[in-house]
Scaffold this motif. Sequence first.
Motif, PDB file in Angstrom:
ATOM      1  N   GLY A  26     -20.691 -37.498 -74.369  1.00 41.18           N
ATOM      2  CA  GLY A  26     -20.771 -36.078 -74.018  1.00 41.18           C
ATOM      3  C   GLY A  26     -19.519 -35.272 -74.308  1.00 41.18           C
ATOM      4  O   GLY A  26     -19.480 -34.062 -74.094  1.00 41.18           O
ATOM      5  N   GLU A  27     -18.490 -35.939 -74.811  1.00 43.68           N
ATOM      6  CA  GLU A  27     -17.207 -35.266 -75.084  1.00 43.68           C
ATOM      7  C   GLU A  27     -17.066 -35.077 -76.604  1.00 43.68           C
ATOM      8  O   GLU A  27     -17.339 -36.001 -77.374  1.00 43.68           O
ATOM      9  CB  GLU A  27     -16.074 -36.153 -74.558  1.00 43.68           C
ATOM     10  CG  GLU A  27     -14.697 -35.563 -74.630  1.00 43.68           C
ATOM     11  CD  GLU A  27     -14.461 -34.444 -73.607  1.00 43.68           C
ATOM     12  OE1 GLU A  27     -13.576 -33.631 -73.848  1.00 43.68           O
ATOM     13  OE2 GLU A  27     -15.181 -34.397 -72.584  1.00 43.68           O
ATOM     14  N   VAL A  28     -16.638 -33.888 -77.001  1.00 41.35           N
ATOM     15  CA  VAL A  28     -16.452 -33.668 -78.443  1.00 41.35           C
ATOM     16  C   VAL A  28     -15.190 -34.420 -78.897  1.00 41.35           C
ATOM     17  O   VAL A  28     -14.116 -34.242 -78.306  1.00 41.35           O
ATOM     18  CB  VAL A  28     -16.303 -32.161 -78.771  1.00 41.35           C
ATOM     19  CG1 VAL A  28     -16.262 -31.966 -80.291  1.00 41.35           C
ATOM     20  CG2 VAL A  28     -17.444 -31.362 -78.173  1.00 41.35           C
ATOM     21  N   CYS A  29     -15.350 -35.234 -79.909  1.00 42.39           N
ATOM     22  CA  CYS A  29     -14.233 -36.070 -80.395  1.00 42.39           C
ATOM     23  C   CYS A  29     -14.109 -35.944 -81.908  1.00 42.39           C
ATOM     24  O   CYS A  29     -15.072 -35.608 -82.599  1.00 42.39           O
ATOM     25  CB  CYS A  29     -14.504 -37.556 -80.108  1.00 42.39           C
ATOM     26  SG  CYS A  29     -14.613 -37.971 -78.378  1.00 42.39           S
ATOM     27  N   VAL A  30     -12.918 -36.254 -82.384  1.00 47.35           N
ATOM     28  CA  VAL A  30     -12.732 -36.474 -83.814  1.00 47.35           C
ATOM     29  C   VAL A  30     -12.246 -37.911 -83.959  1.00 47.35           C
ATOM     30  O   VAL A  30     -11.423 -38.381 -83.171  1.00 47.35           O
ATOM     31  CB  VAL A  30     -11.750 -35.443 -84.442  1.00 47.35           C
ATOM     32  CG1 VAL A  30     -10.386 -35.471 -83.783  1.00 47.35           C
ATOM     33  CG2 VAL A  30     -11.630 -35.670 -85.930  1.00 47.35           C
ATOM     34  N   CYS A  31     -12.788 -38.608 -84.927  1.00 49.26           N
ATOM     35  CA  CYS A  31     -12.533 -40.042 -85.001  1.00 49.26           C
ATOM     36  C   CYS A  31     -12.130 -40.443 -86.415  1.00 49.26           C
ATOM     37  O   CYS A  31     -12.845 -40.148 -87.379  1.00 49.26           O
ATOM     38  CB  CYS A  31     -13.817 -40.763 -84.592  1.00 49.26           C
ATOM     39  SG  CYS A  31     -13.613 -42.507 -84.371  1.00 49.26           S
ATOM     40  N   MET A  32     -10.985 -41.086 -86.511  1.00 49.79           N
ATOM     41  CA  MET A  32     -10.533 -41.618 -87.809  1.00 49.79           C
ATOM     42  C   MET A  32     -11.105 -43.017 -87.970  1.00 49.79           C
ATOM     43  O   MET A  32     -10.765 -43.925 -87.204  1.00 49.79           O
ATOM     44  CB  MET A  32      -8.999 -41.697 -87.861  1.00 49.79           C
ATOM     45  CG  MET A  32      -8.320 -40.352 -87.939  1.00 49.79           C
ATOM     46  SD  MET A  32      -6.518 -40.507 -88.073  1.00 49.79           S
ATOM     47  CE  MET A  32      -6.340 -41.143 -89.759  1.00 49.79           C
ATOM     48  N   GLN A  33     -11.970 -43.162 -88.965  1.00 52.87           N
ATOM     49  CA  GLN A  33     -12.550 -44.484 -89.231  1.00 52.87           C
ATOM     50  C   GLN A  33     -11.610 -45.188 -90.212  1.00 52.87           C
ATOM     51  O   GLN A  33     -11.808 -45.189 -91.413  1.00 52.87           O
ATOM     52  CB  GLN A  33     -13.949 -44.300 -89.822  1.00 52.87           C
ATOM     53  CG  GLN A  33     -14.856 -45.484 -89.645  1.00 52.87           C
ATOM     54  CD  GLN A  33     -16.239 -45.192 -90.177  1.00 52.87           C
ATOM     55  OE1 GLN A  33     -16.423 -44.385 -91.074  1.00 52.87           O
ATOM     56  NE2 GLN A  33     -17.233 -45.881 -89.627  1.00 52.87           N
ATOM     57  N   GLY A  34     -10.557 -45.739 -89.650  1.00 52.21           N
ATOM     58  CA  GLY A  34      -9.526 -46.378 -90.464  1.00 52.21           C
ATOM     59  C   GLY A  34      -8.282 -45.526 -90.565  1.00 52.21           C
ATOM     60  O   GLY A  34      -8.316 -44.314 -90.392  1.00 52.21           O
ATOM     61  N   ARG A  35      -7.171 -46.203 -90.832  1.00 54.16           N
ATOM     62  CA  ARG A  35      -5.867 -45.541 -90.957  1.00 54.16           C
ATOM     63  C   ARG A  35      -5.168 -46.020 -92.226  1.00 54.16           C
ATOM     64  O   ARG A  35      -5.583 -47.000 -92.842  1.00 54.16           O
ATOM     65  CB  ARG A  35      -4.983 -45.839 -89.745  1.00 54.16           C
ATOM     66  CG  ARG A  35      -4.759 -47.334 -89.514  1.00 54.16           C
ATOM     67  CD  ARG A  35      -3.533 -47.621 -88.648  1.00 54.16           C
ATOM     68  NE  ARG A  35      -3.543 -47.074 -87.312  1.00 54.16           N
ATOM     69  CZ  ARG A  35      -4.072 -47.678 -86.227  1.00 54.16           C
ATOM     70  NH1 ARG A  35      -4.650 -48.855 -86.357  1.00 54.16           N
ATOM     71  NH2 ARG A  35      -3.992 -47.124 -85.036  1.00 54.16           N
ATOM     72  N   VAL A  36      -4.081 -45.314 -92.574  1.00 57.40           N
ATOM     73  CA  VAL A  36      -3.208 -45.826 -93.638  1.00 57.40           C
ATOM     74  C   VAL A  36      -1.957 -46.399 -92.970  1.00 57.40           C
ATOM     75  O   VAL A  36      -1.595 -46.004 -91.853  1.00 57.40           O
ATOM     76  CB  VAL A  36      -2.848 -44.740 -94.673  1.00 57.40           C
ATOM     77  CG1 VAL A  36      -4.056 -44.391 -95.523  1.00 57.40           C
ATOM     78  CG2 VAL A  36      -2.272 -43.503 -94.020  1.00 57.40           C
ATOM     79  N   HIS A  37      -1.321 -47.324 -93.658  1.00 58.72           N
ATOM     80  CA  HIS A  37      -0.185 -48.055 -93.108  1.00 58.72           C
ATOM     81  C   HIS A  37       1.047 -47.887 -94.002  1.00 58.72           C
ATOM     82  O   HIS A  37       0.911 -47.673 -95.214  1.00 58.72           O
ATOM     83  CB  HIS A  37      -0.494 -49.557 -93.028  1.00 58.72           C
ATOM     84  CG  HIS A  37      -1.753 -49.898 -92.293  1.00 58.72           C
ATOM     85  ND1 HIS A  37      -2.994 -49.811 -92.883  1.00 58.72           N
ATOM     86  CD2 HIS A  37      -1.949 -50.315 -91.016  1.00 58.72           C
ATOM     87  CE1 HIS A  37      -3.916 -50.169 -91.997  1.00 58.72           C
ATOM     88  NE2 HIS A  37      -3.319 -50.472 -90.857  1.00 58.72           N
ATOM     89  N   ALA A  38       2.209 -48.095 -93.409  1.00 58.87           N
ATOM     90  CA  ALA A  38       3.446 -48.011 -94.189  1.00 58.87           C
ATOM     91  C   ALA A  38       3.453 -49.058 -95.310  1.00 58.87           C
ATOM     92  O   ALA A  38       3.923 -48.800 -96.416  1.00 58.87           O
ATOM     93  CB  ALA A  38       4.654 -48.200 -93.269  1.00 58.87           C
ATOM     94  N   TYR A  39       2.890 -50.244 -95.028  1.00 53.39           N
ATOM     95  CA  TYR A  39       2.956 -51.305 -96.047  1.00 53.39           C
ATOM     96  C   TYR A  39       2.104 -50.994 -97.279  1.00 53.39           C
ATOM     97  O   TYR A  39       2.214 -51.674 -98.301  1.00 53.39           O
ATOM     98  CB  TYR A  39       2.571 -52.671 -95.450  1.00 53.39           C
ATOM     99  CG  TYR A  39       1.139 -52.785 -94.948  1.00 53.39           C
ATOM    100  CD1 TYR A  39       0.060 -52.865 -95.817  1.00 53.39           C
ATOM    101  CD2 TYR A  39       0.881 -52.816 -93.594  1.00 53.39           C
ATOM    102  CE1 TYR A  39      -1.242 -52.962 -95.359  1.00 53.39           C
ATOM    103  CE2 TYR A  39      -0.410 -52.905 -93.117  1.00 53.39           C
ATOM    104  CZ  TYR A  39      -1.476 -52.986 -94.011  1.00 53.39           C
ATOM    105  OH  TYR A  39      -2.765 -53.072 -93.545  1.00 53.39           O
ATOM    106  N   GLU A  40       1.260 -49.957 -97.178  1.00 51.09           N
ATOM    107  CA  GLU A  40       0.495 -49.538 -98.364  1.00 51.09           C
ATOM    108  C   GLU A  40       1.370 -48.695 -99.294  1.00 51.09           C
ATOM    109  O   GLU A  40       0.910 -48.255-100.345  1.00 51.09           O
ATOM    110  CB  GLU A  40      -0.754 -48.772 -97.934  1.00 51.09           C
ATOM    111  CG  GLU A  40      -1.788 -49.657 -97.238  1.00 51.09           C
ATOM    112  CD  GLU A  40      -2.902 -48.871 -96.570  1.00 51.09           C
ATOM    113  OE1 GLU A  40      -3.829 -48.448 -97.256  1.00 51.09           O
ATOM    114  OE2 GLU A  40      -2.827 -48.664 -95.328  1.00 51.09           O
ATOM    115  N   GLY A  41       2.602 -48.447 -98.877  1.00 54.18           N
ATOM    116  CA  GLY A  41       3.542 -47.741 -99.742  1.00 54.18           C
ATOM    117  C   GLY A  41       3.811 -46.315 -99.303  1.00 54.18           C
ATOM    118  O   GLY A  41       4.308 -45.512-100.089  1.00 54.18           O
ATOM    119  N   HIS A  42       3.499 -46.008 -98.033  1.00 59.70           N
ATOM    120  CA  HIS A  42       3.659 -44.641 -97.547  1.00 59.70           C
ATOM    121  C   HIS A  42       4.805 -44.545 -96.545  1.00 59.70           C
ATOM    122  O   HIS A  42       5.135 -45.522 -95.868  1.00 59.70           O
ATOM    123  CB  HIS A  42       2.373 -44.171 -96.871  1.00 59.70           C
ATOM    124  CG  HIS A  42       1.154 -44.381 -97.716  1.00 59.70           C
ATOM    125  ND1 HIS A  42       1.044 -43.880 -98.990  1.00 59.70           N
ATOM    126  CD2 HIS A  42       0.000 -45.054 -97.472  1.00 59.70           C
ATOM    127  CE1 HIS A  42      -0.136 -44.219 -99.492  1.00 59.70           C
ATOM    128  NE2 HIS A  42      -0.781 -44.942 -98.596  1.00 59.70           N
TER     129      HIS A  42
END
Length: 304
Positions: free
Chosen positions: A80-96
Amino acid sequence: MADSQRCGRYSYEDYELTAQWLLSRTEHRPKVAIVCGSGLGDLATQLCDANVFHYRDIPNFLETTVPGHAGRLLFGLLSGEVCVCMQGRVHAYEGHSMEQITYPVRVFKLMGIETLILTNAAGGLNPDYKAGDIMLVRDHINLPGLMGLNPLVGPNDERLGVRFPCLSDTYDPALRRACSRVAAQLGVTELVHEGVLCMQTGPCYETVAESRLLRAFGADAVGMSTLPEAVCAYHCGLRVLALTLITNMAVCNYRSEERTNHAEVLHTSSMRAVALQTLVSAVVGQLGQFHRGGGGGGAAAAID
Ligand SMILES: O=P(O)(O)O[C@H]1O[C@H](CO)[C@@H](O)[C@H]1O
């Protein structure tokens, strides 16, 4: 904005641009953001009336490259609560850089988010834990941060937070208590611990000597994410709850034949996904009364 006034790679206007880009494409106005860690993205599929965006289409969002991280942002209703959801993240080890991987957090702030729920997979260091347990993060040891890889390094924009944040209360105590209560109501108390999460940059899992060192430092679990997001979120005034799924036990013994691997991490995530989803959904269901009250700083009163 002149380069010298930028927060670093990004300016306040970049965060604002992405926030407005998203808000102009959905009618949802979430106060809760959720980040799904390795293999935990099914939580996002629980959202009702969802609007879905691929990271590759969102200005300044980075594409995910790791299995178990779908790379989609969903807006919708959870409990019942409006949410925004990240389905996955990026990581520092990916070069960021740390600034790049925390970009979404500041976008969330400018979208009106008040509470950030972080989830991740990690290796257990506390001998009382076992694979499949859930750890509410009480505190952290940010190894990359202590070595200078802190997302707040660079010029500080006061609109986003203070220059010298004190991190003693990064993980909101009232939210942790609410989560423990919900775990008890769901009958999963025996799965749930509170502990200290350590981050190392990855992508290598720890050596035996490193695992022993981190345990001696006081860490209960070790992962490769979450802390930069928590630091940025706390800095800009979001309330933070972090839930770590212990997907494996870190190898602390030279005689052990266990070898940590991502397939095992994803397997444990899939086994525990429903329990974690149920817990997060139930906690989200408790946030509404506080958010509807409006204004920040009242979490303890509202949730307790
Ligand atoms: O922290 P999340 O993204 O949940 O994933 C963890 O699991 C992966 C390693 O198996 C790494 O990405 C580590 O950070």
